[in-house]
Design an enzyme around this catalytic site. Structure first.
Site, PDB file in Angstrom:
ATOM      1  CG  LEU A   1      -1.946  -1.074   1.470  1.00 22.24           C
ATOM      2  CD1 LEU A   1      -2.614  -0.790   2.968  1.00 22.24           C
ATOM      3  CD2 LEU A   1      -2.868  -1.149   0.092  1.00 22.24           C
ATOM      4  CG  ASP A   2       0.523   3.977  -2.984  1.00 28.59           C
ATOM      5  OD1 ASP A   2       1.395   3.209  -3.484  1.00 28.59           O
ATOM      6  OD2 ASP A   2      -0.417   4.584  -3.584  1.00 28.59           O
ATOM      7  CE  LYS A   3       6.155   8.512   4.392  1.00 28.12           C
ATOM      8  NZ  LYS A   3       7.465   9.208   4.283  1.00 28.12           N
TER       9      LYS A   3
ATOM     10  CE  LYS B   1      -2.303   7.287  -3.922  1.00 24.83           C
ATOM     11  NZ  LYS B   1      -1.323   7.248  -3.046  1.00 24.83           N
TER      12      LYS B   1
END
Ligand code: URA
Length: 238
Positions: free
Chosen positions: A104-106, A193
Protein backbone atom coordinates in the site's frame (compact mmCIF):
# COMPACT_ATOMS: atom_id res chain seq x y z
CA UNK A 1 6.52 -32.42 6.77
CA UNK A 2 9.41 -30.01 7.20
CA UNK A 3 11.59 -30.85 10.25
CA UNK A 4 13.63 -28.25 12.11
CA UNK A 5 15.80 -28.16 15.22
CA UNK A 6 13.79 -28.05 18.43
CA UNK A 7 15.39 -24.80 19.64
CA UNK A 8 14.70 -23.15 16.29
CA UNK A 9 11.03 -24.17 16.22
CA UNK A 10 10.47 -22.83 19.76
CA UNK A 11 12.39 -19.60 19.13
CA UNK A 12 10.47 -19.01 15.88
CA UNK A 13 7.33 -18.37 17.93
CA UNK A 14 9.03 -15.11 18.90
CA UNK A 15 8.66 -15.45 22.68
CA UNK A 16 12.25 -16.30 23.68
CA UNK A 17 15.70 -15.85 22.17
CA UNK A 18 17.46 -18.91 20.76
CA UNK A 19 19.88 -18.83 23.74
CA UNK A 20 17.06 -18.68 26.29
CA UNK A 21 15.45 -21.63 24.56
CA UNK A 22 18.70 -23.65 24.65
CA UNK A 23 18.95 -23.04 28.41
CA UNK A 24 15.31 -24.00 28.96
CA UNK A 25 15.95 -27.25 27.09
CA UNK A 26 19.13 -27.96 29.16
CA UNK A 27 17.18 -27.39 32.37
CA UNK A 28 14.68 -30.08 31.30
CA UNK A 29 11.77 -27.69 30.91
CA UNK A 30 10.84 -28.85 27.42
CA UNK A 31 9.06 -32.05 26.39
CA UNK A 32 8.24 -33.39 22.94
CA UNK A 33 5.30 -35.78 22.63
CA UNK A 34 5.39 -36.33 26.40
CA UNK A 35 9.14 -37.03 26.72
CA UNK A 36 11.55 -34.52 28.28
CA UNK A 37 14.21 -33.63 25.71
CA UNK A 38 17.59 -32.15 26.60
CA UNK A 39 19.03 -32.03 23.10
CA UNK A 40 18.38 -28.72 21.32
CA UNK A 41 19.32 -30.22 17.97
CA UNK A 42 16.52 -32.82 17.97
CA UNK A 43 14.58 -32.48 14.71
CA UNK A 44 10.87 -31.83 15.21
CA UNK A 45 8.00 -30.79 12.98
CA UNK A 46 5.11 -28.46 13.55
CA UNK A 47 2.91 -31.49 14.16
CA UNK A 48 4.86 -32.57 17.28
CA UNK A 49 3.39 -31.74 20.69
CA UNK A 50 5.93 -29.44 22.30
CA UNK A 51 5.38 -28.40 25.91
CA UNK A 52 7.31 -25.89 27.99
CA UNK A 53 6.93 -26.44 31.72
CA UNK A 54 3.83 -28.47 30.90
CA UNK A 55 2.27 -25.70 28.74
CA UNK A 56 1.66 -26.52 25.11
CA UNK A 57 3.51 -24.26 22.75
CA UNK A 58 0.82 -22.80 20.55
CA UNK A 59 2.76 -23.09 17.38
CA UNK A 60 1.79 -22.45 13.87
CA UNK A 61 4.22 -22.77 11.04
CA UNK A 62 3.25 -19.42 9.61
CA UNK A 63 1.50 -16.36 10.92
CA UNK A 64 -1.01 -14.08 9.13
CA UNK A 65 -1.65 -10.64 10.58
CA UNK A 66 -4.28 -8.02 9.74
CA UNK A 67 -3.00 -4.48 10.32
CA UNK A 68 -5.09 -1.35 9.88
CA UNK A 69 -2.27 0.64 8.32
CA UNK A 70 -2.10 4.31 9.21
CA UNK A 71 -0.73 6.99 6.86
CA UNK A 72 3.00 7.69 6.98
CA UNK A 73 4.07 4.04 7.34
CA UNK A 74 5.72 2.21 4.44
CA UNK A 75 4.83 -1.27 3.17
CA UNK A 76 8.17 -2.97 3.72
CA UNK A 77 9.96 -5.06 6.33
CA UNK A 78 12.76 -2.55 6.83
CA UNK A 79 13.37 1.02 5.79
CA UNK A 80 16.21 3.40 6.57
CA UNK A 81 14.01 6.52 6.78
CA UNK A 82 10.44 5.60 7.60
CA UNK A 83 8.64 3.31 10.00
CA UNK A 84 7.41 0.15 8.32
CA UNK A 85 4.24 -1.90 8.76
CA UNK A 86 6.40 -4.55 10.51
CA UNK A 87 7.99 -1.97 12.88
CA UNK A 88 4.62 -0.85 14.19
CA UNK A 89 3.31 -4.35 15.05
CA UNK A 90 2.89 -5.00 18.77
CA UNK A 91 5.79 -7.00 20.25
CA UNK A 92 3.70 -10.13 20.83
CA UNK A 93 2.97 -10.40 17.08
CA UNK A 94 6.52 -9.79 15.94
CA UNK A 95 8.62 -12.68 14.70
CA UNK A 96 11.36 -13.16 12.18
CA UNK A 97 10.85 -12.97 8.41
CA UNK A 98 7.59 -11.01 8.43
CA UNK A 99 6.78 -8.98 5.33
CA UNK A 100 3.68 -7.29 3.88
CA UNK A 101 1.90 -9.35 1.22
CA UNK A 102 1.42 -6.53 -1.27
CA UNK A 103 2.21 -2.86 -1.05
CA UNK A 104 0.00 0.00 0.00
CA UNK A 105 1.32 3.49 -0.69
CA UNK A 106 2.67 5.49 2.26
CA UNK A 107 -0.47 7.64 2.26
CA UNK A 108 -2.92 4.73 1.84
CA UNK A 109 -4.64 3.36 4.95
CA UNK A 110 -6.42 0.10 5.74
CA UNK A 111 -5.94 -3.64 5.43
CA UNK A 112 -2.29 -4.60 5.24
CA UNK A 113 -1.68 -8.35 5.42
CA UNK A 114 1.62 -9.25 7.04
CA UNK A 115 2.94 -12.80 6.98
CA UNK A 116 6.02 -15.01 6.87
CA UNK A 117 4.42 -17.40 4.36
CA UNK A 118 5.95 -16.64 0.97
CA UNK A 119 3.84 -19.15 -0.99
CA UNK A 120 0.60 -17.73 0.39
CA UNK A 121 1.68 -14.18 -0.43
CA UNK A 122 2.57 -15.22 -3.94
CA UNK A 123 -0.83 -16.85 -4.41
CA UNK A 124 -2.90 -13.89 -3.25
CA UNK A 125 -0.85 -11.39 -5.25
CA UNK A 126 -0.75 -13.30 -8.51
CA UNK A 127 -3.08 -11.61 -11.07
CA UNK A 128 -3.79 -15.11 -12.45
CA UNK A 129 -5.45 -16.07 -9.16
CA UNK A 130 -7.82 -13.09 -9.27
CA UNK A 131 -7.97 -12.42 -5.52
CA UNK A 132 -10.04 -9.23 -5.30
CA UNK A 133 -8.66 -6.20 -3.45
CA UNK A 134 -11.37 -3.75 -2.42
CA UNK A 135 -10.68 -0.06 -1.82
CA UNK A 136 -12.60 3.04 -0.88
CA UNK A 137 -11.36 6.03 -2.86
CA UNK A 138 -12.33 9.68 -2.56
CA UNK A 139 -11.53 11.84 -5.57
CA UNK A 140 -10.85 15.55 -6.05
CA UNK A 141 -12.88 16.31 -9.18
CA UNK A 142 -16.26 14.93 -10.15
CA UNK A 143 -16.31 12.35 -12.89
CA UNK A 144 -19.09 10.89 -15.00
CA UNK A 145 -19.99 7.71 -13.14
CA UNK A 146 -21.40 5.63 -16.02
CA UNK A 147 -18.44 6.49 -18.23
CA UNK A 148 -16.03 5.60 -15.41
CA UNK A 149 -17.77 2.30 -14.69
CA UNK A 150 -17.49 1.30 -18.33
CA UNK A 151 -13.84 2.34 -18.53
CA UNK A 152 -12.98 0.30 -15.41
CA UNK A 153 -14.98 -2.72 -16.60
CA UNK A 154 -13.35 -2.64 -20.06
CA UNK A 155 -9.85 -2.49 -18.54
CA UNK A 156 -8.16 0.89 -18.15
CA UNK A 157 -5.14 1.57 -20.36
CA UNK A 158 -2.55 3.41 -18.27
CA UNK A 159 -0.34 6.23 -19.55
CA UNK A 160 2.55 3.79 -20.16
CA UNK A 161 0.34 1.50 -22.28
CA UNK A 162 -0.29 -1.11 -19.54
CA UNK A 163 -3.73 -2.67 -20.04
CA UNK A 164 -5.39 -3.48 -16.72
CA UNK A 165 -7.76 -6.31 -15.92
CA UNK A 166 -11.44 -5.47 -15.66
CA UNK A 167 -12.30 -3.69 -12.39
CA UNK A 168 -15.56 -2.83 -10.62
CA UNK A 169 -16.59 0.67 -9.65
CA UNK A 170 -19.50 1.73 -7.46
CA UNK A 171 -20.38 5.25 -6.35
CA UNK A 172 -21.04 5.20 -2.60
CA UNK A 173 -21.17 8.92 -1.80
CA UNK A 174 -22.12 11.60 -4.29
CA UNK A 175 -21.36 14.70 -2.24
CA UNK A 176 -19.08 17.42 -3.62
CA UNK A 177 -16.19 14.98 -3.27
CA UNK A 178 -17.32 11.69 -4.78
CA UNK A 179 -16.40 8.49 -2.96
CA UNK A 180 -16.19 5.14 -4.75
CA UNK A 181 -15.79 1.50 -3.92
CA UNK A 182 -13.28 -0.05 -6.32
CA UNK A 183 -12.51 -3.75 -6.71
CA UNK A 184 -9.34 -4.71 -8.56
CA UNK A 185 -7.71 -8.08 -9.18
CA UNK A 186 -4.07 -7.08 -9.45
CA UNK A 187 -1.74 -4.68 -7.70
CA UNK A 188 0.21 -2.53 -10.11
CA UNK A 189 2.22 0.41 -8.81
CA UNK A 190 -0.15 3.24 -7.74
CA UNK A 191 -2.85 1.34 -9.65
CA UNK A 192 -5.98 3.01 -8.30
CA UNK A 193 -4.47 6.49 -8.40
CA UNK A 194 -3.45 5.92 -12.01
CA UNK A 195 -6.86 4.49 -12.93
CA UNK A 196 -8.62 7.61 -11.67
CA UNK A 197 -5.93 9.84 -13.23
CA UNK A 198 -6.82 8.29 -16.59
CA UNK A 199 -10.33 9.72 -16.07
CA UNK A 200 -9.00 13.20 -15.25
CA UNK A 201 -9.35 13.21 -11.46
CA UNK A 202 -7.06 12.56 -8.46
CA UNK A 203 -7.43 10.25 -5.50
CA UNK A 204 -7.23 12.25 -2.28
CA UNK A 205 -8.04 9.48 0.23
CA UNK A 206 -7.49 5.77 -0.29
CA UNK A 207 -8.22 2.91 2.07
CA UNK A 208 -8.10 -0.85 1.45
CA UNK A 209 -11.12 -2.46 3.08
CA UNK A 210 -10.96 -6.12 1.97
CA UNK A 211 -8.69 -8.78 0.50
CA UNK A 212 -10.68 -11.52 -1.23
CA UNK A 213 -13.69 -12.27 0.96
CA UNK A 214 -12.06 -11.01 4.17
CA UNK A 215 -13.00 -7.48 5.25
CA UNK A 216 -10.86 -5.25 7.44
CA UNK A 217 -12.05 -5.72 11.04
CA UNK A 218 -14.01 -2.54 11.88
CA UNK A 219 -12.85 -2.85 15.52
CA UNK A 220 -9.23 -2.33 14.52
CA UNK A 221 -8.27 1.31 14.93
CA UNK A 222 -5.56 2.68 12.64
CA UNK A 223 -2.22 1.28 13.82
CA UNK A 224 -3.84 -1.75 15.48
CA UNK A 225 -3.23 -5.35 14.40
CA UNK A 226 -4.43 -8.83 15.18
CA UNK A 227 -3.92 -12.42 14.07
CA UNK A 228 -6.10 -13.63 11.18
CA UNK A 229 -7.89 -16.83 12.22
CA UNK A 230 -7.81 -20.03 10.17
CA UNK A 231 -11.43 -19.57 9.08
CA UNK A 232 -10.80 -15.97 8.05
CA UNK A 233 -7.77 -17.06 6.07
CA UNK A 234 -9.94 -19.35 3.97
CA UNK A 235 -12.14 -16.37 3.05
CA UNK A 236 -9.23 -14.62 1.40
CA UNK A 237 -8.78 -17.20 -1.34
CA UNK A 238 -12.46 -18.08 -1.73
N1 URA B 1 -3.58 1.68 -5.60
C1 URA B 1 -2.90 2.80 -5.30
O1 URA B 1 -2.85 3.73 -6.10
N2 URA B 1 -2.30 2.89 -4.11
C2 URA B 1 -2.36 1.92 -3.17
O2 URA B 1 -1.79 2.07 -2.09
C3 URA B 1 -3.05 0.76 -3.50
C4 URA B 1 -3.67 0.65 -4.72
Amino acid sequence: MKKERLDKVIASQGLWSRNDVKNMIKRGEVSVNGVVVKDSSLKVSYADDIKINGQSLSQTEYVYIMLNKPKGVVSASEDKRDKTVVDILPDELKRKNLFPAGRLDKDTTGFSLITDDGDFAHRILSPARHVDKTYIAQVSDKIDVENAKKAFADGVVLGDGTVLLSAELELIDDSERQTFKVVIKEGKYHQIKRMFASLGTSVIELKRVAIGGLALDPDLQEGEARIITENELKLIEK
